[in-house]
Design an enzyme around this catalytic site. Sequence first.
Site, PDB file in Angstrom:
ATOM      1  N   LYS A   1       0.886  -1.157   0.091  1.00  0.00           N
ATOM      2  CA  LYS A   1       0.002   0.003   0.039  1.00  0.00           C
ATOM      3  C   LYS A   1       0.835   1.250  -0.019  1.00  0.00           C
ATOM      4  O   LYS A   1       1.767   1.283   0.790  1.00  0.00           O
ATOM      5  CB  LYS A   1      -0.843  -0.027   1.310  1.00  0.00           C
ATOM      6  CG  LYS A   1      -2.045   0.543   1.188  1.00  0.00           C
ATOM      7  CD  LYS A   1      -2.997   0.634   2.466  1.00  0.00           C
ATOM      8  CE  LYS A   1      -4.207   1.101   2.527  1.00  0.00           C
ATOM      9  NZ  LYS A   1      -5.013   1.057   3.748  1.00  0.00           N
TER      10      LYS A   1
HETATM   11  O1  G3P Z   1      -9.163   1.693   4.471  1.00  0.00           O
HETATM   12  C1  G3P Z   1      -8.896   3.176   5.169  1.00  0.00           C
HETATM   13  C2  G3P Z   1      -9.589   3.328   6.470  1.00  0.00           C
HETATM   14  O2  G3P Z   1      -8.961   2.343   7.585  1.00  0.00           O
HETATM   15  C3  G3P Z   1      -9.884   4.683   6.814  1.00  0.00           C
HETATM   16  O3  G3P Z   1     -10.966   4.739   7.357  1.00  0.00           O
HETATM   17  O4  G3P Z   1     -12.712   5.191   9.076  1.00  0.00           O
HETATM   18  O5  G3P Z   1     -10.058   5.821   9.231  1.00  0.00           O
HETATM   19  O6  G3P Z   1     -11.558   7.218   7.631  1.00  0.00           O
HETATM   20  P1  G3P Z   1     -11.272   6.083   8.395  1.00  0.00           P
END
Ligand code: G3P
Length: 217
Positions: A83
């Site tokens: 990634k």
């Molecule tokens: O896959 C990306 C994710 O982990 C981000 O999620 O909820 O931190 O915006 P969030």
Amino acid sequence: MKFFVDSAEVDAIAELNDLGLVDGVTTNPSLILKSGRDILEVTKEICDMVDGPVSAEVVALEADAMIAEGRKLADIAENICIKVPLTLDGLKACRVLSGEGHKLNVTLCFSANQALLAAKAGATYISPFIGRLDDQNIDGMELIADIRTIYDNYDFETQILAASIRSANHMKEAALIGADVATAPPAVIKAMANHVLTDKGLDGFMKDWAKTGQKIL
Ligand code: G3P
């Protein structure tokens, strides 16, 4: 639509894996921090557990260092997906590492133009962040739809990996638009099974079944 679990919690991933609901896993530095585990150790455990790709994120900001980190992460297991962030350095690293035959997930995508660049760089997956756009009062699903149109216009093979998913409704909307993959926290995936009428109906069936006095086993 494939389901990836957005987590570095081995037990939570295992629970969903046992349900047959895990097509892959995504992690990031924040999720590694939350797990309290060493990145190389926990990523190896996850790779051994699931059949699909497991995204592990580089933390360098400069292309050459990203490439070196990406190669080290790829050594963890065959199903590692490297990634990289959607920066010019990240795109350069993506081009080099995908050229070596690695799977690449380009993350932190917030615009259709960024997604177009990731496809040009040979990304396996592009990760548009729905929830974080919604947080800014920008419709995250509109971005998924725009990327779908652009990728279909040119038959790009890069898969749309809807990320930053916060609700079961996000899962439904991503599926309706045609995201190839959605990555979500375990709680969101499990919440997809919930319906008040299912609970009510099951309660009624159980009460009536008890009144029959019968047994199946
Ligand atoms: O896959 C990306 C994710 O982990 C981000 O999620 O909820 O931190 O915006 P969030």
